[in-house]
Design a protein around this motif. Structure first.
Motif, PDB file in Angstrom:
ATOM      1  N   ASN A 256       0.827  -1.211   0.000  1.00 13.09           N
ATOM      2  CA  ASN A 256       0.000   0.000   0.000  1.00 13.09           C
ATOM      3  C   ASN A 256       0.861   1.261   0.000  1.00 13.09           C
ATOM      4  O   ASN A 256       0.555   2.223  -0.710  1.00 13.09           O
ATOM      5  CB  ASN A 256      -0.949  -0.005   1.193  1.00 13.09           C
ATOM      6  N   PHE A 257       1.927   1.264   0.782  1.00 12.71           N
ATOM      7  CA  PHE A 257       2.804   2.432   0.814  1.00 12.71           C
ATOM      8  C   PHE A 257       3.403   2.694  -0.569  1.00 12.71           C
ATOM      9  O   PHE A 257       3.326   3.807  -1.089  1.00 12.71           O
ATOM     10  CB  PHE A 257       3.930   2.250   1.842  1.00 12.71           C
TER      11      PHE A 257
ATOM     12  N   ASN B 197       2.423   1.536  -3.465  1.00 16.49           N
ATOM     13  CA  ASN B 197       1.360   1.822  -4.432  1.00 16.49           C
ATOM     14  C   ASN B 197       1.021   3.303  -4.404  1.00 16.49           C
ATOM     15  O   ASN B 197       0.861   3.936  -5.443  1.00 16.49           O
ATOM     16  CB  ASN B 197       0.108   1.004  -4.120  1.00 16.49           C
ATOM     17  N   GLU B 198       0.889   3.856  -3.196  1.00 19.25           N
ATOM     18  CA  GLU B 198       0.581   5.284  -3.064  1.00 19.25           C
ATOM     19  C   GLU B 198       1.718   6.135  -3.625  1.00 19.25           C
ATOM     20  O   GLU B 198       1.480   7.152  -4.261  1.00 19.25           O
ATOM     21  CB  GLU B 198       0.329   5.636  -1.599  1.00 19.25           C
TER      22      GLU B 198
ATOM     23  N   THR C 168       1.681   5.778  -7.537  1.00 17.53           N
ATOM     24  CA  THR C 168       0.512   6.369  -8.201  1.00 17.53           C
ATOM     25  C   THR C 168       0.399   7.860  -7.927  1.00 17.53           C
ATOM     26  O   THR C 168      -0.535   8.499  -8.374  1.00 17.53           O
ATOM     27  CB  THR C 168      -0.783   5.662  -7.755  1.00 17.53           C
TER      28      THR C 168
ATOM     29  N   GLN D 107       0.000   9.430  -4.948  1.00 14.39           N
ATOM     30  CA  GLN D 107      -0.868   9.831  -3.849  1.00 14.39           C
ATOM     31  C   GLN D 107      -0.084  10.441  -2.696  1.00 14.39           C
ATOM     32  O   GLN D 107      -0.656  11.068  -1.829  1.00 14.39           O
ATOM     33  CB  GLN D 107      -1.683   8.630  -3.356  1.00 14.39           C
ATOM     34  N   HIS D 108       1.222  10.236  -2.681  1.00 11.65           N
ATOM     35  CA  HIS D 108       2.059  10.870  -1.670  1.00 11.65           C
ATOM     36  C   HIS D 108       2.460  12.249  -2.155  1.00 11.65           C
ATOM     37  O   HIS D 108       2.407  12.547  -3.340  1.00 11.65           O
ATOM     38  CB  HIS D 108       3.313  10.029  -1.402  1.00 11.65           C
TER      39      HIS D 108
ATOM     40  N   SER E  57       8.980   7.035   6.450  1.00 10.40           N
ATOM     41  CA  SER E  57       8.921   7.667   5.140  1.00 10.40           C
ATOM     42  C   SER E  57       9.758   8.938   5.186  1.00 10.40           C
ATOM     43  O   SER E  57       9.823   9.613   6.211  1.00 10.40           O
ATOM     44  CB  SER E  57       7.464   7.999   4.808  1.00 10.40           C
TER      45      SER E  57
END
Length: 176
Positions: free
Chosen positions: A73-74, A76-77, A80, A82-83, A103
């Motif tokens: 999930n990390f 992927n974000e 994509t 999203q971060h 992070s």
């Protein structure tokens, strides 16, 4: 016959002959000393790089033991967008004799609250800084099975930075 005469000669060596022979011997020895100095420097550099690779392997093994879904999930974000940062990665620190990942976009106050005495990995008195990143996986089927990650380890000697990278995959618990 001449050889026997030379050997039986009691005249000895002159000062000039002695100085010439010492000079020649010194030149030969200096060239050998330079060879040993270079090989010692090269061996020391390779030793530090070997430790860096072993630190990277250790980090990869640590990542393989983590929860696959959280890691997926990390990254992927991150991949994509999203971060907040496109080049977001995880930094690994030692906190209370165990590894913790943070992070790079995490606030310093958040990190110091979770781990007030965070340290980089130290081996033989040299600090190694480890970061973990992932490249984008082309199909969703692949990301359900594994996550390709890259561990980068950096260290500094005499204000000069060195690094090594290790590529690996974190596999899902379903296929382990």
């Amino acid at each position: 016959m001449k050889l026997i005469k030379i050997l039986k000669n009691n005249r000895g060596l002159t000062l000039i002959e002695l100085l010439v022979s010492i000079t020649i011997l010194g030149i030969v020895l200096l060239s050998f000393m330079n060879f040993f100095l270079q090989s010692s420097t090269y061996t020391n550099s390779n030793q530090k790089k070997t430790v860096g690779v072993n630190v990277a392997r250790n980090v990869l093994m640590f990542m393989e033991k983590q929860n696959f879904l959280e890691i997926r999930n990390f990254f992927n974000e991150v991949n994509t967008g999203q971060h907040s940062s496109e080049d977001d990665f995880l930094s690994l620190f030692i906190c209370n004799d165990s590894y913790l990942t943070f992070s790079n976009s995490a606030a310093e106050s958040e990190i110091s609250q979770a781990c007030p005495q965070k340290k980089n990995i130290t081996v033989n008195g040299l600090e190694y800084e480890a970061t973990i990143s992932s490249e984008e996986v082309s199909s969703s089927e692949e990301i359900d099975s594994y996550i390709p990650i890259t561990v980068k380890v950096r260290w500094t000697i005499d204000a000069r930075e060195y690094s090594t990278t290790l590529d690996g995959k974190v596999k899902s618990e379903d296929i382990r």
